[in-house]
Design an enzyme around this catalytic site. Structure first.
Site, PDB file in Angstrom:
ATOM      1  N   ARG A   1      -5.770   2.680  -4.729  1.00  0.00           N
ATOM      2  CA  ARG A   1      -5.892   3.519  -3.442  1.00  0.00           C
ATOM      3  C   ARG A   1      -7.057   4.632  -3.592  1.00  0.00           C
ATOM      4  NH1 ARG A   1      -0.457   3.679  -0.263  1.00  0.00           N
ATOM      5  NH2 ARG A   1      -0.776   1.728   0.946  1.00  0.00           N
TER       6      ARG A   1
ATOM      7  N   LYS B   1      11.933 -12.466   4.179  1.00  0.00           N
ATOM      8  CA  LYS B   1      12.434 -12.507   5.285  1.00  0.00           C
ATOM      9  C   LYS B   1      11.634 -12.954   6.578  1.00  0.00           C
ATOM     10  CE  LYS B   1      16.613  -9.837   4.031  1.00  0.00           C
ATOM     11  NZ  LYS B   1      17.096  -8.582   4.168  1.00  0.00           N
TER      12      LYS B   1
ATOM     13  N   GLY C   1       2.164  -5.470   1.447  1.00  0.00           N
ATOM     14  CA  GLY C   1       3.554  -5.327   0.480  1.00  0.00           C
ATOM     15  C   GLY C   1       3.028  -5.861  -0.791  1.00  0.00           C
TER      16      GLY C   1
ATOM     17  N   GLY D   1       2.257  -1.645   5.595  1.00  0.00           N
ATOM     18  CA  GLY D   1       2.641  -1.430   7.036  1.00  0.00           C
ATOM     19  C   GLY D   1       1.267  -1.800   7.975  1.00  0.00           C
TER      20      GLY D   1
HETATM   21  C1  3PG Z   1       1.847   3.515   2.627  1.00  0.00           C
HETATM   22  O1  3PG Z   1       2.035   3.610   1.322  1.00  0.00           O
HETATM   23  O2  3PG Z   1       2.538   2.309   3.147  1.00  0.00           O
HETATM   24  C2  3PG Z   1       0.988   4.240   3.442  1.00  0.00           C
HETATM   25  O3  3PG Z   1       0.433   5.361   2.756  1.00  0.00           O
HETATM   26  C3  3PG Z   1       1.707   4.742   4.562  1.00  0.00           C
HETATM   27  O4  3PG Z   1       2.871   5.517   4.149  1.00  0.00           O
HETATM   28  P1  3PG Z   1       4.214   5.501   5.045  1.00  0.00           P
HETATM   29  O5  3PG Z   1       4.914   4.144   5.105  1.00  0.00           O
HETATM   30  O6  3PG Z   1       4.993   6.462   4.394  1.00  0.00           O
HETATM   31  O7  3PG Z   1       4.065   5.951   6.259  1.00  0.00           O
HETATM   32 MG    MG Z   2       4.503   1.842   4.139  1.00  0.00          MG
END
Ligand code: 3PG
Ligand code: MG
Length: 392
Positions: free
Chosen positions: A36, A193, A350, A373
């Site tokens: 990142r 899942k 993920g 996410g």
């Molecule tokens: C992550 O690692 O998925 C992003 O930096 C967002 O973080 P968060 O899920 O804690 O909002």
């Molecule tokens: Mg996250």
């Protein structure tokens, strides 16, 4: 796409509040994966080259509005300075003073924005105080764009706003994969899942021609067809849901590919006794841990006929050998098609990046998102607040 980029902004001598995602894994105070951080290099490089003063805004962990010393961003400063090739300053108070001491080309990181409760509540007052410190807002944090937080959302409306290079690349790749992709499109969806990917599956069946399901969630789909999956991971309460998704797929003209053969074991550990059997012939007391070679063959054939691939999640329990084989073989085939110019391949979310790194193909995919996410929400067809705020 309706947003501005660095090329559209007046940057010389300006303080550019730049939202980045440097929420990187840290062990014993050391960054263990700099992906990142590496992704924000082009943005910072271009900002500095244009004579901007770069203020980096970022979160780390989930401190829930309180100062949590272990979640200080100070610990990433050395890695950040290394990657950016410049001494990065750090401010954990007296922000106005720190900014007024900056010169063109300087880079200054603020302390974890989530130490302030106003960040996660998307507080206007907090955003306004930040806005008062800068001239331009730049968002280079696609992986945090599913959050409507002060530095991803409210702030974007208070200053001239633009996307950074990594955000730009991400949105371009995602547009090519699902926005207006070249058909036929295949999606690989794996992972444990069904329950965590209901919206995603429902959206995909309307967008892609081939939905390749793997991992634990494939077991739920097999069980929904009456297959006895024995001890396999399976959400037995979701069989109706799986049947409903299958029906929707059929209506939309999307074919669902489930494993034809599977690799089974009696327990989940590294290198146990395994067998490869037809999906409907799992021996009593055994569990499915990977797709088998026939299934991989089938996937390869489907990919050969596709122009676009979007990939989320592994096909088996790839973190444990030998259950990484299907994921690796399918990923390597996708990588080859991409190298040959026959396939646009976009992956993210993920475990996906880890699985593709493990397969040694991360470099060969058209684009690999570092988002978790945010990538999933985008695959679900949802509008991401951080992206929407940029186009407003
Ligand atoms: C992550 O690692 O998925 C992003 O930096 C967002 O973080 P968060 O899920 O804690 O909002
Ligand atoms: Mg996250």
């Amino acid at each position: 796409m309706g947003f501005r980029t660095l090329d559209d902004m007046e940057l010389s001598g300006k303080v550019v509040l730049t939202r980045v995602d440097i929420n990187v894994p840290v062990e014993n105070g050391r960054v263990t994966d700099t992906t990142r951080i590496d992704r924000i290099v082009p943005t910072v490089r271009d900002l500095r080259a244009a004579g901007a003063r770069v203020v980096l805004l970022a979160h780390f962990g989930r401190p829930k509005g309180k100062v949590v010393p272990e979640m200080s961003l100070k610990q990433v400063v050395p890695s950040l300075s290394d990657a950016l090739g410049v001494e990065v300053g750090f401010a954990d108070g007296n922000y106005g003073q720190a900014v007024s001491g900056m010169e063109d080309g300087d880079v200054l990181l603020f302390e974890n924005v989530r130490f302030n409760p106003g960040e996660e509540s998307d507080d206007e007052g907090f955003a306004r105080r930040l806005a008062g410190l800068g001239d331009v807002y730049c968002n280079d944090a696609f992986s945090a764009a599913h959050r409507a937080h002060a530095t991803t959302h409210a702030l974007a409306r208070m200053l001239p706003a633009c996307a950074g290079r990594s955000m730009e690349a991400e949105l371009k790749a995602l547009e090519a994969a699902l926005g207006s992709p070249r058909p036929p499109v295949a999606a690989v969806v794996g992972g444990a899942k069904v329950s965590s990917k209901l919206d995603l599956l429902a959206n995909l069946v309307t967008k892609v021609q081939h939905l390749i399901i793997g991992g634990g969630m494939a077991n739920t789909f097999l069980a929904a067809q009456g297959v006895d999956v024995q001890k396999s991971l399976c959400e037995h309460d979701l069989l109706d849901t799986a049947r409903d998704i299958a029906a929707r797929a059929e209506q939309a003209g999307c074919t669902i590919l489930l494993p034809r053969d599977v690799v089974v074991a009696q327990e989940f550990r590294a290198n146990p006794e395994t067998r490869t059997v037809k999906a409907e012939e799992v021996p009593e007391g055994w569990m499915i841990l990977d797709a088998g070679p026939d299934s991989v063959m089938h996937i390869r054939t489907v990919l050969d006929g596709c122009a676009t691939l979007v990939w989320n999640g592994p096909l088996g329990a790839f973190e444990m050998e030998p259950f990484d084989r299907a994921t690796t073989a399918a990923a390597q085939h996708a990588a080859k098609l991409t190298r040959d110019g026959a396939l646009v391949s976009v992956a993210g979310g993920g475990d996906t990046v880890a699985a593709l790194n493990h397969a040694g193909v991360a470099e060969d995919f058209t684009y690999i998102s570092t988002a978790g996410g945010a990538f999933l929400e985008w695959m679900e067809g949802k509008e991401l607040p951080g992206v929407a705020a940029l186009s407003a």
